[in-house]
Design a protein around this motif. Structure first.
Motif, mmCIF file in Angstrom:
data_model
loop_
_atom_site.group_PDB
_atom_site.id
_atom_site.type_symbol
_atom_site.label_atom_id
_atom_site.label_comp_id
_atom_site.label_asym_id
_atom_site.label_seq_id
_atom_site.Cartn_x
_atom_site.Cartn_y
_atom_site.Cartn_z
ATOM 1 N N SER A 279 47.855 31.091 66.439
ATOM 2 C CA SER A 279 48.490 31.032 68.138
ATOM 3 C C SER A 279 47.886 30.146 68.563
ATOM 4 N N LEU A 280 48.252 30.111 70.073
ATOM 5 C CA LEU A 280 47.279 29.195 71.200
ATOM 6 C C LEU A 280 45.730 29.138 71.449
ATOM 7 N N SER A 281 45.275 28.246 70.855
ATOM 8 C CA SER A 281 43.571 28.121 71.765
ATOM 9 C C SER A 281 43.982 26.594 72.570
ATOM 10 N N SER A 282 42.694 26.755 73.441
ATOM 11 C CA SER A 282 43.280 25.785 74.169
ATOM 12 C C SER A 282 42.547 24.515 73.889
ATOM 13 N N ALA A 283 41.625 24.511 73.190
ATOM 14 C CA ALA A 283 41.589 23.247 71.847
ATOM 15 C C ALA A 283 42.983 22.361 71.584
ATOM 16 N N TRP A 284 44.250 23.489 70.980
ATOM 17 C CA TRP A 284 45.199 23.212 69.857
ATOM 18 C C TRP A 284 46.059 22.664 71.383
ATOM 19 N N LEU A 285 46.752 23.118 72.527
ATOM 20 C CA LEU A 285 47.328 23.065 74.110
ATOM 21 C C LEU A 285 46.927 21.590 74.135
ATOM 22 N N ALA A 286 45.749 21.487 74.731
ATOM 23 C CA ALA A 286 44.575 20.055 74.906
ATOM 24 C C ALA A 286 45.486 18.863 74.293
ATOM 25 N N ALA A 287 45.407 18.887 72.587
ATOM 26 C CA ALA A 287 45.583 18.262 72.031
ATOM 27 C C ALA A 287 47.650 17.851 71.358
ATOM 28 N N TRP A 288 48.449 18.831 72.086
ATOM 29 C CA TRP A 288 49.581 18.814 71.629
ATOM 30 C C TRP A 288 49.625 18.142 73.074
ATOM 31 N N VAL A 289 49.061 18.330 73.882
ATOM 32 C CA VAL A 289 49.005 18.055 75.562
ATOM 33 C C VAL A 289 48.701 16.531 75.422
ATOM 34 N N CYS A 290 47.679 15.876 74.614
ATOM 35 C CA CYS A 290 47.729 14.680 75.031
ATOM 36 C C CYS A 290 49.174 13.890 73.501
ATOM 37 N N ARG A 291 49.285 14.835 72.643
ATOM 38 C CA ARG A 291 50.415 14.425 71.855
ATOM 39 C C ARG A 291 52.007 13.968 72.670
ATOM 40 N N VAL A 292 52.224 14.833 73.177
ATOM 41 C CA VAL A 292 53.526 14.890 74.246
ATOM 42 C C VAL A 292 53.666 13.930 75.237
ATOM 43 N N SER A 293 52.291 13.725 75.889
ATOM 44 C CA SER A 293 52.164 13.185 76.574
ATOM 45 C C SER A 293 52.571 11.428 76.506
ATOM 46 N N GLU A 294 51.787 11.569 75.497
ATOM 47 C CA GLU A 294 51.958 9.363 74.644
ATOM 48 C C GLU A 294 53.378 10.144 74.633
ATOM 49 N N ALA A 295 53.972 10.443 73.434
ATOM 50 C CA ALA A 295 55.066 10.333 73.618
ATOM 51 C C ALA A 295 56.705 10.010 74.788
ATOM 52 N N LEU A 296 56.165 10.802 75.701
ATOM 53 C CA LEU A 296 57.031 10.494 77.233
ATOM 54 C C LEU A 296 56.140 9.062 77.853
ATOM 55 N N ARG A 297 55.450 9.307 77.154
ATOM 56 C CA ARG A 297 55.790 7.258 78.192
ATOM 57 C C ARG A 297 56.334 6.322 77.478
ATOM 58 N N ALA A 298 55.817 6.507 75.941
ATOM 59 C CA ALA A 298 56.572 5.216 74.932
ATOM 60 C C ALA A 298 58.479 5.464 75.687
ATOM 61 N N MET A 299 58.970 6.923 75.896
ATOM 62 C CA MET A 299 59.776 7.368 76.270
ATOM 63 C C MET A 299 60.416 6.662 77.381
ATOM 64 N N THR A 300 59.519 6.746 78.637
ATOM 65 C CA THR A 300 59.262 6.052 80.407
ATOM 66 C C THR A 300 59.488 4.371 80.405
ATOM 67 N N ASP A 301 58.713 3.775 79.315
ATOM 68 C CA ASP A 301 57.809 2.714 79.049
ATOM 69 C C ASP A 301 59.358 2.130 79.860
ATOM 70 N N ASP A 302 60.299 1.595 78.991
ATOM 71 C CA ASP A 302 61.528 0.454 78.162
ATOM 72 C C ASP A 302 62.713 1.671 78.978
#
Length: 176
Positions: free
Chosen positions: A5-28
């Motif tokens: 199930s989703l928890s707010s803690a798991w969701l917050a960690a997911w947001v951090c991981r995907v935000s980092e990946a999206l930054r890496a994708m958009t950097d260049d």
């Protein structure tokens, strides 16, 4: 809550991981693609989003994990990951339900679900009352043909998370 199930803690960690990946994708991105990136983010839920999530909780068709999702996330817009991936804001889910009704998921029990997002290819994602996520085979929601893509919203988000990683590695977002 089960471990799937989703928890707010798991969701917050997911947001951090995907935000980092999206930054890496958009950097260049512009250097590699020849044009600037569009919007690629996970927008945190604001007060209005959270209030709408609580309204959504009163809809019989809304699984508990969908309410958890919308309590933490306002929307997901990944315009440049493949054709794009989008999780609509809760207010759009409610408006679509009001205007068009629920989507028939088929099967023996005639289950109905809520459209929660789409990909840039015109296919929609539908969350069933038990939490499973389905994808339409065509752009039509009138008499949709659906494929189950995840047993629950957490699994759906885990699959979605792989898309920017694949896109960075080889330019392909995967099948979702």
């Amino acid at each position: 809550m089960g471990d799937r199930s989703l928890s707010s803690a798991w969701l917050a960690a997911w947001v951090c991981r995907v935000s980092e990946a999206l930054r890496a994708m958009t950097d260049d991105f512009e250097r590699r693609r020849g044009y600037p990136p569009g919007i690629n983010h996970v927008r945190p839920a604001d007060h209005d989003d959270q209030a709408t999530a609580h309204t959504l909780a009163r809809v019989d068709l809304a699984p508990a994990d969908l309410v958890t999702l919308y309590t933490g996330i306002g929307d997901v817009t990944w315009a440049d990951v493949g054709n794009g991936y989008f999780i609509d804001p809760a207010r759009d889910v409610l408006l679509r339900l009001e205007e068009y009704g629920a989507v028939d998921l088929g099967g023996h029990q005639q289950a109905r679900g809520l459209v929660i997002g789409s990909n840039g290819g015109g296919l929609s994602y539908v969350a069933g009352p038990g939490g499973a996520v389905h994808r339409t085979r065509t752009a039509s929601l009138d008499e949709p043909e659906l494929d189950k893509v995840a047993d629950g919203l957490r699994q759906f988000l885990e699959l979605l998370e792989k898309s920017p990683m694949r896109f960075i590695a080889n330019g392909e977002p995967g099948y979702l």
